[in-house]
Design a protein around this motif. Structure first.
Motif, PDB file in Angstrom:
ATOM      1  N   PHE A  98       0.631  -1.243  -0.403  1.00  0.00           N
ATOM      2  CA  PHE A  98       0.235  -0.410  -0.036  1.00  0.00           C
ATOM      3  C   PHE A  98       1.104   1.022  -0.249  1.00  0.00           C
ATOM      4  N   VAL A  99       0.498   2.414  -0.840  1.00  0.00           N
ATOM      5  CA  VAL A  99       1.533   3.052  -1.052  1.00  0.00           C
ATOM      6  C   VAL A  99       1.943   4.304   0.576  1.00  0.00           C
ATOM      7  N   MET A 100      -0.027   3.620   0.690  1.00  0.00           N
ATOM      8  CA  MET A 100       0.436   5.000   1.916  1.00  0.00           C
ATOM      9  C   MET A 100       1.007   4.607   2.982  1.00  0.00           C
ATOM     10  N   TYR A 101       1.902   4.001   3.216  1.00  0.00           N
ATOM     11  CA  TYR A 101       2.937   3.433   4.069  1.00  0.00           C
ATOM     12  C   TYR A 101       4.271   4.773   3.704  1.00  0.00           C
ATOM     13  N   ARG A 102       4.553   4.341   2.617  1.00  0.00           N
ATOM     14  CA  ARG A 102       6.037   5.541   2.370  1.00  0.00           C
ATOM     15  C   ARG A 102       5.232   6.413   2.388  1.00  0.00           C
ATOM     16  N   MET A 103       4.088   7.184   1.809  1.00  0.00           N
ATOM     17  CA  MET A 103       3.895   8.423   1.875  1.00  0.00           C
ATOM     18  C   MET A 103       3.512   8.759   3.083  1.00  0.00           C
ATOM     19  N   VAL A 104       3.449   8.353   3.668  1.00  0.00           N
ATOM     20  CA  VAL A 104       3.182   9.081   5.344  1.00  0.00           C
ATOM     21  C   VAL A 104       4.452   9.332   6.034  1.00  0.00           C
ATOM     22  N   ALA A 105       5.276   7.857   5.878  1.00  0.00           N
ATOM     23  CA  ALA A 105       6.575   7.917   6.696  1.00  0.00           C
ATOM     24  C   ALA A 105       7.106   8.853   6.232  1.00  0.00           C
ATOM     25  N   THR A 106       7.291   9.731   5.160  1.00  0.00           N
ATOM     26  CA  THR A 106       7.657  10.813   4.418  1.00  0.00           C
ATOM     27  C   THR A 106       7.778  11.794   4.617  1.00  0.00           C
ATOM     28  N   PHE A 107       6.536  12.398   4.626  1.00  0.00           N
ATOM     29  CA  PHE A 107       5.934  12.697   4.898  1.00  0.00           C
ATOM     30  C   PHE A 107       5.693  13.493   6.522  1.00  0.00           C
ATOM     31  N   THR A 108       5.675  12.243   7.975  1.00  0.00           N
ATOM     32  CA  THR A 108       5.738  12.410   8.806  1.00  0.00           C
ATOM     33  C   THR A 108       7.269  12.321   9.049  1.00  0.00           C
ATOM     34  N   GLY A 109       8.430  12.259   8.500  1.00  0.00           N
ATOM     35  CA  GLY A 109       9.704  12.563   8.864  1.00  0.00           C
ATOM     36  C   GLY A 109      10.576  11.607   9.164  1.00  0.00           C
ATOM     37  N   LEU A 110       9.975   9.734   8.535  1.00  0.00           N
ATOM     38  CA  LEU A 110      10.773   9.171   9.162  1.00  0.00           C
ATOM     39  C   LEU A 110      11.691   8.249   7.547  1.00  0.00           C
ATOM     40  N   ASP A 111      12.330   7.595   8.359  1.00  0.00           N
ATOM     41  CA  ASP A 111      12.770   6.804   7.392  1.00  0.00           C
ATOM     42  C   ASP A 111      12.339   6.081   6.857  1.00  0.00           C
ATOM     43  N   TYR A 112      12.015   6.131   5.319  1.00  0.00           N
ATOM     44  CA  TYR A 112      11.122   4.298   4.825  1.00  0.00           C
ATOM     45  C   TYR A 112      11.795   3.690   3.846  1.00  0.00           C
ATOM     46  N   VAL A 113      11.905   1.712   4.196  1.00  0.00           N
ATOM     47  CA  VAL A 113      12.774   0.480   4.139  1.00  0.00           C
ATOM     48  C   VAL A 113      12.097  -0.289   3.027  1.00  0.00           C
ATOM     49  N   GLY A 114      11.579  -0.421   1.955  1.00  0.00           N
ATOM     50  CA  GLY A 114      10.995  -1.366   1.169  1.00  0.00           C
ATOM     51  C   GLY A 114      11.449  -2.672   0.582  1.00  0.00           C
ATOM     52  N   VAL A 115      11.024  -2.975   1.279  1.00  0.00           N
ATOM     53  CA  VAL A 115      11.606  -5.066   0.819  1.00  0.00           C
ATOM     54  C   VAL A 115      11.446  -5.624  -0.127  1.00  0.00           C
ATOM     55  N   PRO A 116      11.367  -5.759  -0.937  1.00  0.00           N
ATOM     56  CA  PRO A 116      10.955  -6.619  -2.339  1.00  0.00           C
ATOM     57  C   PRO A 116      10.823  -8.043  -2.272  1.00  0.00           C
ATOM     58  N   LEU A 117       8.988  -8.117  -2.048  1.00  0.00           N
ATOM     59  CA  LEU A 117       8.695  -9.099  -2.447  1.00  0.00           C
ATOM     60  C   LEU A 117       9.619 -10.142  -3.527  1.00  0.00           C
ATOM     61  N   ARG A 118       9.217 -11.716  -3.463  1.00  0.00           N
ATOM     62  CA  ARG A 118       9.159 -12.781  -4.501  1.00  0.00           C
ATOM     63  C   ARG A 118       8.681 -12.620  -6.073  1.00  0.00           C
TER      64      ARG A 118
END
Ligand code: PLP
Length: 360
Positions: free
Chosen positions: A117-137
């Motif tokens: 879900f794209v909101m996880y990254r968006m919200v992390a970005t605008f609340t000042g947290l670093d976002y790490v995405g781990v690719p699925l297989r």
């Protein structure tokens, strides 16, 4: 003094795109995982009657006590599980991130599998947290080793796992999920936005893990317009998150309407059953089309892949014929050549399949 946005606003925010919502006017809307069914007339009449005497001049109950009590009963929650309401689960994602954001200069990480879900990254970005995405297989299952490695490396304060996952539709392996929860030094939020269409839930695991929260929403099962999501978990976590909630986040019409709907839950349950049935038919219809690869879904949408390089043409061709779905090819990565269609009514699904068949 004159000042420009570029002088005053953080570069990460200047670089963001506002969440894109397509204009669906006049189209068969199969892009946003909405329930396609409305209510029987008698039910609408009864609902409007309950709204008649709702005092719009007064602030809503900031704790939504009546609604919370009714939801607790409806979910048969044990006393030790607390419930916190949000203006959609989007708001809860934001509240969770705000609560866990570090002090100035401190690195706090939000981690999630990708694509999700794209909101996880968006919200992390605008609340000042670093976002790490781990690719699925490539088959969209969890890469457990990669997840555990990323968790050890980044020590995330917050991990989001959508279960079933959006936009892929699958349920992740339970054992893998348990390993992730056990290994995470921060909170793990299992996001069951599509729980109404799945045959599994992590609700019974709440008692087993101190760092587990469960998030759900009424949006996908038929109340997207009301905006109501909730988090379940231990009181000592939810109490902290609640401090950041704006006092009247659940408006009075939503409170009254959901109270009403909970008294008529059978209608939504029945509609969810129709949607699961229509999903099977849609899956079968897609499988019969030449060149289409479909992915198994436990949600109210299906992800499918078209022949290489054709996603844009298929998306536009469908839209031209009056059917709006979601083109995920521009996201790139594992989603190359992929589109996502929400399960509609049988008639809508037929229109979609006919239009798609004509384009291939
Ligand atoms: C749609 C969706 C949400 C957000 O739902 P709202 O309650 O409408 O804000 C949350 N998580 C996932 C995985 C979703 O797909």
């Amino acid at each position: 003094m004159t000042v420009t946005p570029a002088e005053l606003i953080r570069p990460e925010i200047l670089a963001l795109q506002a969440y894109p919502v397509a204009d669906a006017q006049g189209l068969i809307k199969l892009d946003a995982m909405e329930n396609p069914y409305s209510w029987p007339d008698e039910l609408v009449t009864e609902w409007l009657a309950t709204l008649r005497d709702t005092p719009l001049n007064r602030y809503p109950d900031s704790q939504a006590r009546a609604l919370v009590q009714q939801m607790r009963a409806s979910l048969e929650l044990p006393a030790e599980v607390e419930l916190l309401l949000g203006n959609g689960s989007d708001e809860l994602i934001q509240l969770l991130a705000l609560t866990l954001a570090g002090a100035q200069g401190e690195r706090r990480v939000v981690l999630a599998p990708e694509p999700s879900f794209v909101m996880y990254r968006m919200v992390a970005t605008f609340t000042g947290l670093d976002y790490v995405g781990v690719p699925l297989r490539p088959d969209f299952s969890l890469d457990t080793a990669a997840m555990l490695h990323a968790i050890r490396t980044h020590r995330p304060a917050l991990v989001f796992i959508a279960y079933p996952n959006n936009p892929t539709g699958n349920l992740f392996d339970t054992g893998a999920l348990r390993e992730i929860i056990a290994a995470t030094p921060g909170l793990v939020v299992v996001d069951e936005a599509y729980g109404a269409f799945a045959e599994a839930s992590f609700i019974n695991a709440l008692a087993e893990y101190d760092n587990l929260l469960l998030m759900r929403t009424l949006s996908k099962s038929g109340l997207a317009g009301l905006r109501l999501g909730y988090v379940l978990g231990a009181a000592h976590w939810l109490r902290e998150i609640d401090k950041l909630r704006l006092p009247y986040n659940i408006n009075v019409l939503t409170q009254r309407s959901v109270e009403f709907v909970l008294r008529h839950r059978a209608v939504l349950d029945m509609q969810a059953g129709w949607i699961r049935q229509a999903r099977t038919e849609l899956q079968a219809g897609l499988t019969q089309l030449p060149g289409i690869v479909t992915y198994p879904s436990q949600a109210n949408f299906i992800l499918f892949r078209v022949p290489e390089g054709q996603a844009g043409a298929v998306f536009n061709g469908l839209k031209y014929q009056g059917v709006l779905i979601k083109n995920l090819h521009p996201v790139g990565g594992l989603l190359h050549d992929c589109l996502r269609v929400t399960v509609g009514t049988s008639a809508e699904n037929r229109r979609f399949l006919d239009a798609l068949g004509g384009l291939l």
